[in-house]
Write a protein that holds these residues in place. Sequence first.
Motif: not given
Length: 312
Positions: A205-215, A262-278
Amino acid sequence: MCQKAKDFGYDGVELCCWGDHIEVEKADQAYCDERKALLKKYDLQLFAISNHLVGQCVCDNIDERHKNILPPHVWGDGDPEGVRQRAAQEMIQTGKVAKQLGLDTVVGFTGSSIWHLLYAFPPLPQTMIDKGFEDFAKRWKPILDEYQKMGVKFALEVHPTEIAFDIESARRALEALDYHPAFGFNYDPSHLGYQHVDYVRFIYEFADRIFHVHMKDVHWSDVPTTVGVFGGHVPFGDHRRYWDFRSIGRGKIDFENIIRALNTIKYNGPLSVEWEDSGMDREAGAAESCEFVRYSDFAPSDIAFDDAMQKE
């Protein structure tokens, strides 16, 4: 921290603008150069900076909670409108710091003056929601205008308590800003999954607006629980919860289809790990999350399978 990140196997970091990782009010060019030199010493890249806490206060209904997340110079005397104005200026300054660091992306929150109206009782007129999006646009457009001049983009982490928390509210946020070129999204599937929002569709839906990715991963229960999707006023990690964040690969997020999208929309930015497991040791989680993301990520094909069987 740099030594640990390197030992865990990461290529680099996303630094936050609270604590002493990046101190916006101190960050002149010399300060930024020192940070870059420190990262280079450990062969780490800097992919983005994040200022969620100050960004939250640009549009929020300010109260005593915000004092605990803001630097003193932004909180000031605590007058709500003053806090919002100072937060806006701090976000502009954050963009300047990003530029000094050689970055083009600031990740963060926007806040929302209408999040408390999520459940519409007493019944509310649609005009109240309209005014919330108008307030968001009025407060963020000047910030985004400055970002555009600097060649910097703002990536909103779509998230409950923000002006955009699912696909439809994200679309409406873009419309409110007249599709400002400096505004897009930090894609984090964990905040969409437990809401039962189609988090893979969000990418398309927002292929041209995904500037960053949190995993980040999240688990939700398959059977009824005593605490529902709204959280029940119980803390993270409580076994009664319907949903809770998990170390990457230990929840229910379908990272296979996320990477393919992400590959389909040609996102080539970072995959940034955000970790929150209590419920898990965070250093063990940091190491295994890096390994999981490396395994999950793959380059897209440059040829369709059937093409391999075609004759010249």
